[in-house]
Design a protein around this motif. Structure first.
Motif, PDB file in Angstrom:
ATOM      1  N   ALA A 235      37.780-171.391  41.219  1.00  0.00           N
ATOM      2  CA  ALA A 235      38.781-170.148  41.078  1.00  0.00           C
ATOM      3  C   ALA A 235      39.699-170.730  39.983  1.00  0.00           C
ATOM      4  O   ALA A 235      40.362-169.974  39.424  1.00  0.00           O
ATOM      5  CB  ALA A 235      39.422-170.232  42.510  1.00  0.00           C
ATOM      6  N   ARG A 236      39.775-171.938  39.775  1.00  0.00           N
ATOM      7  CA  ARG A 236      40.625-172.508  38.681  1.00  0.00           C
ATOM      8  C   ARG A 236      40.300-172.010  37.408  1.00  0.00           C
ATOM      9  O   ARG A 236      41.151-172.131  36.540  1.00  0.00           O
ATOM     10  CB  ARG A 236      40.491-174.200  38.793  1.00  0.00           C
ATOM     11  N   PHE A 237      38.864-171.825  37.206  1.00  0.00           N
ATOM     12  CA  PHE A 237      38.372-171.354  35.802  1.00  0.00           C
ATOM     13  C   PHE A 237      38.595-169.895  35.576  1.00  0.00           C
ATOM     14  O   PHE A 237      38.916-169.375  34.541  1.00  0.00           O
ATOM     15  CB  PHE A 237      36.827-171.822  35.748  1.00  0.00           C
ATOM     16  N   THR A 238      38.224-169.171  36.721  1.00  0.00           N
ATOM     17  CA  THR A 238      38.379-167.787  36.551  1.00  0.00           C
ATOM     18  C   THR A 238      39.725-167.028  37.139  1.00  0.00           C
ATOM     19  O   THR A 238      39.524-165.782  37.032  1.00  0.00           O
ATOM     20  CB  THR A 238      37.091-167.162  37.384  1.00  0.00           C
ATOM     21  N   GLY A 239      40.459-167.813  37.672  1.00  0.00           N
ATOM     22  CA  GLY A 239      41.632-167.011  38.338  1.00  0.00           C
ATOM     23  C   GLY A 239      41.376-166.529  39.761  1.00  0.00           C
ATOM     24  O   GLY A 239      40.189-166.414  40.103  1.00  0.00           O
TER      25      GLY A 239
ATOM     26  N   GLU B 216      40.906-162.233  40.503  1.00  0.00           N
ATOM     27  CA  GLU B 216      41.563-161.028  39.552  1.00  0.00           C
ATOM     28  C   GLU B 216      40.473-160.461  38.819  1.00  0.00           C
ATOM     29  O   GLU B 216      39.594-161.439  38.081  1.00  0.00           O
ATOM     30  CB  GLU B 216      42.529-161.743  38.725  1.00  0.00           C
ATOM     31  N   ALA B 217      40.494-159.343  38.411  1.00  0.00           N
ATOM     32  CA  ALA B 217      39.612-158.496  37.743  1.00  0.00           C
ATOM     33  C   ALA B 217      39.832-158.857  36.265  1.00  0.00           C
ATOM     34  O   ALA B 217      40.753-159.190  35.798  1.00  0.00           O
ATOM     35  CB  ALA B 217      39.455-157.276  37.725  1.00  0.00           C
ATOM     36  N   ARG B 218      38.570-159.206  35.412  1.00  0.00           N
ATOM     37  CA  ARG B 218      38.783-159.791  33.991  1.00  0.00           C
ATOM     38  C   ARG B 218      39.176-158.517  33.196  1.00  0.00           C
ATOM     39  O   ARG B 218      38.829-157.217  33.441  1.00  0.00           O
ATOM     40  CB  ARG B 218      37.354-160.146  33.529  1.00  0.00           C
TER      41      ARG B 218
END
Lengths: 343, 391
Positions: free
Chosen positions: A333-337, A340-342
């Motif tokens: 989650a730290r890498f992709t947020g 949240e949708a990209r």
């Protein structure tokens, strides 16, 4: 890709007159649309789409079947059998009473001896995992970062111990750690110790030997998990004013954590189920689930208790793997947020 | 390439702060004879680079891949240790200073954003290293993100950004610490063509607004010419020429520069004497052509450069004295047509580029007359004979 065009003008008229030399009422060519000509838009339209869509699934299933059967026979069925056995009760002289009760579970869970075994298994697992991670991390980090042309050779060397059976390696450690072993002889010869150190036949010895035995696994898992480490990131951090230690703490360590986590899971699970090293170096004084299951099943012929212990070991694995998945998700989650949708 | 100031005895690395150089020279960043050799490799990657950048200016280091431009940038940043030579910033010798004490803002080709930190924390990293107080830090991060117009994305993860947005974050992260020098390594090479043009303007705007002394390396001559105040053309580890974009394009000193920056016809000939500031050069099939540039002694070999777009074509008339040729091929490229023209019957081949819309295009086989204005032919030196291609 659907062959049936809605516009009849563009679809060739179905059965090629010259090709279909058979009887005029023969539906042959239209029924085999894959053989060349475009199918008739109305008559044979849906047929090819359906076969094409179903066939990959069939092929996949056919390919999976041998593996599934093997898994069923060698994994699922024995597992069911173990579960079934855990609900039986044992009587004196290795007699198994077929029943459906939780009496054996109650017996095992009510005994402090088995709780000690479970405790020692977890203690060994945690200690071996920590030691293995600490000694493997620098090696893996070096191997992942080096640009030396010897890199492949070095990786092969780091993994080479796997070529020797862990039984042989454990005997090697007995020769090193025993009271008459290399370490004690050396210390004694140097006059540093009066009485030999207790390095074998106890938990210490098992931890030392297991650490070495699981290192190759940990190193491999870490190297493959260090994919996010890019030297440019370290350069960028340094250029922004970070001294080397800060670069390690703020950049390298967080980015290598996923690989460390995978290695931790691997080593922990391996050491929970490890039998050879605890048995040989433990010298009968280290009781873990794997040795206990063996003793119950082979020596005491108490199969229901062995089955219960196996089920408990499986439960521990389940908990460990859930923890791993949770931790991995948190790290990811730290890498992709946070979900949240990209953009 | 000789605009580095006289060598000054290097002051021992002074503590932070700018000590003005003894002569009060305006050069802010000075490279003095930088050399980099790698053990086990033939020849040096960088073979003696002298450069000076004035405060607040933007210098482009332009060259083909493998020419040593990135190595030079890395030596300024401190990521590569020079084999010889000095790097000075504001009069202070930083050659031996470690990377993290150099106060450089570096934007890497891959951007090198920290994937585990969000946009704001990426930008804050340099300030945290400088122990900036919390309140200041927040304000500066917000200002930097505003500067690159990303204020609304402060909380995003790096993986959630487009290439252009990542580029802006990288710029903000490098600029927020108010570095002594901003270094950009092929800043636009990872962007698609449209975004590249937009970011080009954006980087120029940001550089003007912040007034930061900037060095960027690129292999794209258009980028170099349109963005930089000065351009240094590099080849084989050496600076071939340094000058304003106009200097480099209009008055290339060497054939490599003429060929690498824009397109050029390079015609070998023999010098036949002087005519004012022009040297008269006898060229095969073209007769005696006056060319500007560094004079060549009578009888010496000379190379004349003629830019394709400086040559005009007209339908062959009966007159004599004009240079005649035959169109071999015509390539339509929208705004221009690129011709290949054979001069005379067996004279040299010339590339000619004409704008479309001004005259009816010529087809292959057309007989044409070639003309150019007096200032078009330039003498270029041919010293570096092995400059073809790149390693």
């Amino acid at each position: 890709m659907t062959a049936d065009s809605p516009d009849p003008a563009h679809a060739r008229t179905p059965p090629d007159p010259p090709a279909s030399a058979g009887t005029p009422e023969s539906p042959g060519p239209a029924a085999t649309p894959g053989s060349g000509g475009a199918p008739h838009p109305s008559a044979a339209g849906p047929a090819p789409a359906a076969t094409r869509r179903r066939s990959p699934g069939r092929v996949a299933f056919a390919l999976l079947l041998p593996g599934l059967l093997a898994l069923l026979l060698t994994y699922a069925l024995p597992l069911v059998w173990v579960l079934r056995m855990s609900l039986n009760e044992a009587e004196d002289g290795g007699v198994i009473r077929q029943t459906l009760s939780v009496a054996t579970f109650t017996h095992v869970l009510g005994s402090s001896h088995y709780w000690n075994v479970i405790g020692q298994t977890l203690e060994l697992g945690v200690l071996v995992t920590l030691c293995t991670l600490v000694v493997s991390y620098p090696v893996a980090l070096f191997l992942a970062r080096t640009t030396s042309r010897w890199r492949s050779l070095l990786v092969a060397l780091a993994v080479a111990p796997l070529l020797i059976s862990s039984v042989a390696r454990t005997f090697g450690w007995m020769a090193i750690l025993g009271t008459q072993g290399v370490v004690n002889k050396t210390l004694d010869g140097l006059g540093l110790t009066d009485t030999p150190l207790h390095l074998a036949n106890n938990l210490t010895g098992v931890v030392i030997a297991s650490t070495e035995i699981y290192m190759p696994f940990a190193i491999l898992a870490m190297i493959s998990g260090f994919g996010r480490l890019d030297p440019a990131l370290e350069h960028a951090a340094a250029a922004l004013g970070a001294p080397r230690r800060t670069v390690f703490r703020r950049i390298v360590l967080p980015l290598t954590l996923p690989g460390v986590l995978t290695a931790a899971l691997l080593v922990f699970v391996l050491s929970l189920s490890g039998y050879v090293t605890p048995r040989l170096i433990g010298g009968g004084r280290v009781f873990v689930l794997a040795t206990e299951i063996y003793d119950e099943a082979i020596t005491a012929l108490n199969w229901p208790v062995a089955a219960v212990l196996s089920v408990l070991l499986l439960a521990v694995f389940g908990v460990v793997i859930s923890l791993y998945l949770w931790a991995q998700k948190a790290l990811e989650a730290r890498f992709t947020g946070p979900g949240e949708a990209r953009s | 390439m000789a605009d580095a100031p006289a060598r000054t005895p290097s002051a021992p690395a002074a503590p932070a702060g700018d000590t003005p150089s003894p002569e009060g020279s305006a050069a802010h960043l000075v490279l003095d004879g930088l050399v980099k050799t790698y053990p086990g490799k033939d020849g040096a990657a960088v073979r003696g680079v002298d450069l000076a950048v004035e405060r607040g200016r933007m210098l482009a280091v332009l060259g083909p891949s493998g020419c040593g431009k990135s190595t030079t940038l890395r030596m300024i940043a401190g990521l590569v240790e020079p084999t010889a030579g000095r790097v000075r910033v504001g009069g202070r010798d930083i050659t031996d200073a470690p990377v993290h004490r150099r106060d450089m803002g570096v934007v890497f080709q891959s951007y090198a954003l920290f994937p585990h930190l969000d946009v704001a924390r990426n930008v804050a990293f340099g300030l945290e290293m400088r122990k900036t107080p919390k309140a200041d830090l927040k304000r500066k991060v917000a200002e930097a993100l505003e500067l690159v117009r990303l204020g609304h994305l402060a909380g995003r993860r790096i993986a959630q950004l487009s290439g252009g947005q990542q580029q802006r974050v990288a710029l903000a992260r490098a600029l927020v610490v108010e570095p002594a020098v901003l270094l950009l390594d092929e800043p636009l090479s990872n962007l698609d063509a449209q975004l590249r043009a937009a970011m080009r303007d954006e980087i120029c705007r940001i550089q003007r607004e912040t007034g930061v002394t900037t060095v960027f390396v690129t292999h794209d001559q258009q980028e170099a010419l349109s963005m930089a105040d000065r351009v240094a053309v590099m080849n084989h580890g050496r600076i071939e020429q340094t000058g304003s974009p106009e200097d480099i394009y209009e008055r290339p000193a060497r054939s490599f520069v003429a060929r690498f920056v824009g397109r050029a016809n390079l015609l070998p000939g023999t010098a036949e004497g002087q005519d004012g500031d022009h040297t008269l050069v006898a060229l095969d099939g073209l007769g005696r052509v006056p060319a500007a540039g560094e004079p060549v002694a009578r009888g010496g070999t000379a190379t004349v450069m003629l830019r394709p777009h400086r040559i005009a074509l007209s339908p062959a008339a009966g007159g004599t004295g004009a240079v005649r040729g035959t169109v071999l091929s015509a390539g339509y490229a929208g705004e221009t047509v690129a011709y290949r023209v054979r001069v005379g019957d067996d004279g040299p081949l010339l590339d000619v580029e004409r704008p479309t819309g001004t005259q009816e295009p010529f087809g292959p086989g057309a007989e044409v007359e070639l003309t150019w204005d007096h200032a078009a032919p330039r003498l270029v030196s041919d010293e570096d004979g092995d400059s073809e291609g790149s390693r």
